[in-house]
Design an enzyme around this catalytic site. Structure first.
Site, PDB file in Angstrom:
ATOM      1  N   GLY A  12       0.838  -1.197   0.000  1.00  0.00           N
ATOM      2  CA  GLY A  12       0.000   0.000   0.000  1.00  0.00           C
ATOM      3  C   GLY A  12       0.867   1.239   0.000  1.00  0.00           C
ATOM      4  O   GLY A  12       2.084   1.166  -0.222  1.00  0.00           O
ATOM      5  N   ILE A  16       3.252  -2.473   4.112  1.00  0.00           N
ATOM      6  CA  ILE A  16       3.245  -3.678   3.274  1.00  0.00           C
ATOM      7  C   ILE A  16       2.668  -4.797   4.123  1.00  0.00           C
ATOM      8  O   ILE A  16       3.017  -4.931   5.294  1.00  0.00           O
ATOM      9  CB  ILE A  16       4.688  -4.024   2.846  1.00  0.00           C
ATOM     10  CG1 ILE A  16       5.295  -2.868   2.030  1.00  0.00           C
ATOM     11  CG2 ILE A  16       4.725  -5.328   2.056  1.00  0.00           C
ATOM     12  CD1 ILE A  16       6.768  -3.030   1.720  1.00  0.00           C
ATOM     13  N   LYS A  17       1.757  -5.560   3.554  1.00  0.00           N
ATOM     14  CA  LYS A  17       1.194  -6.694   4.271  1.00  0.00           C
ATOM     15  C   LYS A  17       1.447  -7.962   3.473  1.00  0.00           C
ATOM     16  O   LYS A  17       1.441  -7.927   2.242  1.00  0.00           O
ATOM     17  CB  LYS A  17      -0.314  -6.514   4.486  1.00  0.00           C
ATOM     18  CG  LYS A  17      -0.648  -5.509   5.581  1.00  0.00           C
ATOM     19  CD  LYS A  17      -1.641  -4.477   5.161  1.00  0.00           C
ATOM     20  CE  LYS A  17      -0.988  -3.466   4.235  1.00  0.00           C
ATOM     21  NZ  LYS A  17      -1.882  -2.386   3.820  1.00  0.00           N
ATOM     22  N   TYR A  91     -13.789   1.256 -16.012  1.00  0.00           N
ATOM     23  CA  TYR A  91     -12.796   2.223 -16.488  1.00  0.00           C
ATOM     24  C   TYR A  91     -12.535   2.009 -17.985  1.00  0.00           C
ATOM     25  O   TYR A  91     -12.354   0.873 -18.418  1.00  0.00           O
ATOM     26  CB  TYR A  91     -11.464   2.040 -15.737  1.00  0.00           C
ATOM     27  CG  TYR A  91     -11.299   2.817 -14.455  1.00  0.00           C
ATOM     28  CD1 TYR A  91     -12.362   3.028 -13.585  1.00  0.00           C
ATOM     29  CD2 TYR A  91     -10.043   3.328 -14.094  1.00  0.00           C
ATOM     30  CE1 TYR A  91     -12.185   3.722 -12.389  1.00  0.00           C
ATOM     31  CE2 TYR A  91      -9.854   4.021 -12.903  1.00  0.00           C
ATOM     32  CZ  TYR A  91     -10.924   4.215 -12.054  1.00  0.00           C
ATOM     33  OH  TYR A  91     -10.739   4.898 -10.885  1.00  0.00           O
ATOM     34  N   VAL A  99      -4.682  -1.580  -8.557  1.00  0.00           N
ATOM     35  CA  VAL A  99      -4.908  -3.026  -8.590  1.00  0.00           C
ATOM     36  C   VAL A  99      -5.481  -3.523  -7.260  1.00  0.00           C
ATOM     37  O   VAL A  99      -6.166  -4.556  -7.212  1.00  0.00           O
ATOM     38  CB  VAL A  99      -3.603  -3.775  -8.997  1.00  0.00           C
ATOM     39  CG1 VAL A  99      -2.548  -3.703  -7.893  1.00  0.00           C
ATOM     40  CG2 VAL A  99      -3.903  -5.223  -9.372  1.00  0.00           C
ATOM     41  N   ASP A 100      -5.275  -2.760  -6.175  1.00  0.00           N
ATOM     42  CA  ASP A 100      -5.865  -3.155  -4.879  1.00  0.00           C
ATOM     43  C   ASP A 100      -7.390  -3.119  -4.950  1.00  0.00           C
ATOM     44  O   ASP A 100      -8.070  -3.999  -4.421  1.00  0.00           O
ATOM     45  CB  ASP A 100      -5.325  -2.294  -3.725  1.00  0.00           C
ATOM     46  CG  ASP A 100      -5.504  -0.792  -3.912  1.00  0.00           C
ATOM     47  OD1 ASP A 100      -5.783  -0.330  -5.049  1.00  0.00           O
ATOM     48  OD2 ASP A 100      -5.345  -0.060  -2.908  1.00  0.00           O
ATOM     49  N   THR A 124      -4.671   4.325   3.748  1.00  0.00           N
ATOM     50  CA  THR A 124      -4.140   5.660   3.479  1.00  0.00           C
ATOM     51  C   THR A 124      -5.220   6.485   2.774  1.00  0.00           C
ATOM     52  O   THR A 124      -5.513   7.620   3.148  1.00  0.00           O
ATOM     53  CB  THR A 124      -2.906   5.564   2.568  1.00  0.00           C
ATOM     54  OG1 THR A 124      -2.014   4.602   3.103  1.00  0.00           O
ATOM     55  CG2 THR A 124      -2.230   6.905   2.437  1.00  0.00           C
ATOM     56  N   THR A 175      -9.983  21.526  20.426  1.00  0.00           N
ATOM     57  CA  THR A 175      -9.543  21.415  19.023  1.00  0.00           C
ATOM     58  C   THR A 175      -9.245  19.971  18.596  1.00  0.00           C
ATOM     59  O   THR A 175      -9.788  19.509  17.584  1.00  0.00           O
ATOM     60  CB  THR A 175      -8.331  22.332  18.785  1.00  0.00           C
ATOM     61  OG1 THR A 175      -8.657  23.642  19.241  1.00  0.00           O
ATOM     62  CG2 THR A 175      -7.942  22.378  17.318  1.00  0.00           C
TER      63      THR A 175
HETATM   64  N1  LIG Z   1      -0.701  -2.946  13.265  1.00  0.00           N
HETATM   65  C1  LIG Z   1      -0.896  -1.778  12.663  1.00  0.00           C
HETATM   66  N2  LIG Z   1       0.155  -0.979  12.381  1.00  0.00           N
HETATM   67  C2  LIG Z   1      -0.004   0.191  11.766  1.00  0.00           C
HETATM   68  N3  LIG Z   1      -1.200   0.663  11.381  1.00  0.00           N
HETATM   69  C3  LIG Z   1      -2.281  -0.080  11.614  1.00  0.00           C
HETATM   70  C4  LIG Z   1      -2.184  -1.339  12.261  1.00  0.00           C
HETATM   71  N4  LIG Z   1      -3.437  -1.862  12.332  1.00  0.00           N
HETATM   72  C5  LIG Z   1      -4.256  -0.970  11.782  1.00  0.00           C
HETATM   73  N5  LIG Z   1      -3.587   0.117  11.351  1.00  0.00           N
HETATM   74  C6  LIG Z   1      -4.206   1.261  10.699  1.00  0.00           C
HETATM   75  O1  LIG Z   1      -4.125   1.012   9.318  1.00  0.00           O
HETATM   76  C7  LIG Z   1      -4.040   2.229   8.626  1.00  0.00           C
HETATM   77  C8  LIG Z   1      -3.375   1.963   7.314  1.00  0.00           C
HETATM   78  O2  LIG Z   1      -4.211   1.057   6.640  1.00  0.00           O
HETATM   79  P1  LIG Z   1      -3.673   0.079   5.549  1.00  0.00           P
HETATM   80  O3  LIG Z   1      -2.650  -0.803   6.141  1.00  0.00           O
HETATM   81  O4  LIG Z   1      -4.858  -0.532   4.917  1.00  0.00           O
HETATM   82  O5  LIG Z   1      -3.028   1.200   4.635  1.00  0.00           O
HETATM   83  P2  LIG Z   1      -1.936   1.158   3.531  1.00  0.00           P
HETATM   84  O6  LIG Z   1      -0.741   0.364   3.896  1.00  0.00           O
HETATM   85  O7  LIG Z   1      -1.680   2.542   3.124  1.00  0.00           O
HETATM   86  O8  LIG Z   1      -2.656   0.393   2.454  1.00  0.00           O
HETATM   87  P3  LIG Z   1      -3.481   0.996   1.280  1.00  0.00           P
HETATM   88  O9  LIG Z   1      -2.594   1.905   0.514  1.00  0.00           O
HETATM   89  O10 LIG Z   1      -3.851  -0.273   0.590  1.00  0.00           O
HETATM   90  O11 LIG Z   1      -4.619   1.703   1.875  1.00  0.00           O
HETATM   91  C9  LIG Z   1      -3.304   3.166   9.535  1.00  0.00           C
HETATM   92  O12 LIG Z   1      -3.841   4.451   9.390  1.00  0.00           O
HETATM   93  C10 LIG Z   1      -3.573   2.613  10.932  1.00  0.00           C
HETATM   94  O13 LIG Z   1      -4.510   3.409  11.618  1.00  0.00           O
HETATM   95  C1  LIG Z   2      -6.651   4.953  -4.443  1.00  0.00           C
HETATM   96  C2  LIG Z   2      -5.520   4.045  -3.984  1.00  0.00           C
HETATM   97  C3  LIG Z   2      -4.353   4.880  -3.481  1.00  0.00           C
HETATM   98  C4  LIG Z   2      -6.047   3.207  -2.817  1.00  0.00           C
HETATM   99  O1  LIG Z   2      -5.053   2.386  -2.300  1.00  0.00           O
HETATM  100  C5  LIG Z   2      -5.068   3.089  -5.129  1.00  0.00           C
HETATM  101  O2  LIG Z   2      -6.114   2.263  -5.529  1.00  0.00           O
HETATM  102  C6  LIG Z   2      -4.552   3.860  -6.323  1.00  0.00           C
HETATM  103  O3  LIG Z   2      -3.457   4.337  -6.327  1.00  0.00           O
HETATM  104  N1  LIG Z   2      -5.403   3.993  -7.391  1.00  0.00           N
HETATM  105  C7  LIG Z   2      -5.081   4.664  -8.632  1.00  0.00           C
HETATM  106  C8  LIG Z   2      -6.203   5.535  -9.100  1.00  0.00           C
HETATM  107  C9  LIG Z   2      -7.505   4.803  -9.361  1.00  0.00           C
HETATM  108  O4  LIG Z   2      -7.775   3.736  -8.805  1.00  0.00           O
HETATM  109  O5  LIG Z   2      -8.315   5.335 -10.162  1.00  0.00           O
HETATM  110  K   LIG Z   3      -6.901   1.776   0.689  1.00  0.00           K
END
Ligand SMILES: Nc1ncnc2c1ncn2[C@@H]1O[C@H](COP(=O)(O)OP(=O)(O)OP(=O)(O)O)[C@@H](O)[C@H]1O
Ligand SMILES: CC(C)(CO)[C@@H](O)C(=O)NCCC(=O)O
Ligand SMILES: [K+]
Length: 241
Positions: A12, A16-17, A91, A99-100, A124, A175
């Protein structure tokens, strides 16, 4: 002969998962979370095949490619398609769609009997995708909770608060609480609006919810929400043969 494991990786924009997937077992195993791609070296070395979804930095793909090559591990890189597994993309340029989102929808296609659903991924960014009878109607992309807060902190002089989140939406009296509860309300409101938008097209549908911040929705009074640990990793498992 013992088969070597399938390692699914979801890159992401924040983290990374990864999870191991054994086609003989149901679902994916325990999910690991990494900050840095270099932490993937050991798990990749132990794998037989790697399945990758990356919406983050291209560098991560390059690194994974080189770790796989060095260790003789096969690599499959998922790409958004025009159609697959009974799902049709809306699209005109499918490769523009993350792709997610595509993989999450593919995973939901397996779970939904009517093939009619919303999928909400909250990380995110927050994404919403609507599918009716296997046809993608379209979707939304909005900032996730942390981005919403950061944009306020960055663009104002007097608004402050913390990254901490309480998952509450009652009116704040200082706030940080005004920001935290307000941004939470904005996120939850997006799901409520998506439900409303979907109802213009369909009467009955499921709502699949995934992503790191899905617990925000815990107290939301919406029926038929189905929480899923990680739909992107689940979508990747469809490509394991
Ligand atoms: N163990 C953890 N460590 C860090 N963040 C976590 C954890 N569990 C839940 N979160 C939450 O997950 C959020 C991030 O989500 P996720 O992992 O889906 O995002 P990402 O890596 O940016 O992936 P994507 O880009 O697919 O959304 C963070 O804002 C946080 O609040
Ligand atoms: C919107 C995110 C960031 C969500 O992880 C990802 O799916 C992405 O980068 N998408 C590209 C733009 C689109 O999906 O239209
Ligand atoms: K997401």
């Amino acid at each position: 002969m013992l088969e070597k494991a399938n390692l699914c990786i979801d890159v992401g924009n924040t983290s990374i998962k990864s999870a191991l997937y054994d086609p003989n077992e149901r679902g994916i195993a325990y999910i690991s979370r990494y900050r840095d791609a270099s932490e993937l070296i050991t798990p990749i070395q132990a794998a037989g095949r790697v399945y990758l979804s990356n919406v983050g930095k291209e560098d991560v793909t390059l690194l994974i490619q080189s770790i796989c090559a060095d260790n003789n591990v096969q690599l499959f890189i998922a790409e958004t398609q025009k159609s697959a597994f009974g799902l049709t993309n809306s699209y005109s340029t499918p490769s523009n769609m993350g792709v997610d989102r595509w993989l999450a929808m593919l995973a939901c296609m397996q779970k939904s009997q009517s093939k009619t659903f919303l999928v909400v991924d909250i990380g995110t960014a927050m994404t919403v995708d609507a599918v009716q009878n296997g046809v993608h109607l379209g979707g939304w992309i909005v900032p996730g909770l942390s981005l919403l807060k950061q944009s306020l902190f960055k663009n104002t002089q007097r608004v402050f608060g913390s990254e901490e989140n309480f998952g509450l939406t009652d009116f704040g009296k200082d706030t940080p609480l005004c920001v935290d509860h307000g941004c939470t309300a904005q996120i939850l409101g997006t799901l409520l609006m998506a439900e409303r938008e979907m109802k213009k097209n369909v009467k009955k549908f499921e709502i699949f919810l995934t992503g790191g911040d899905k617990k925000l929705f815990l107290n939301l009074d919406v029926k038929n929400i189905i929480q899923c640990e990680n739909l992107v990793l689940e979508g990747l498992t469809l490509f394991v043969d």
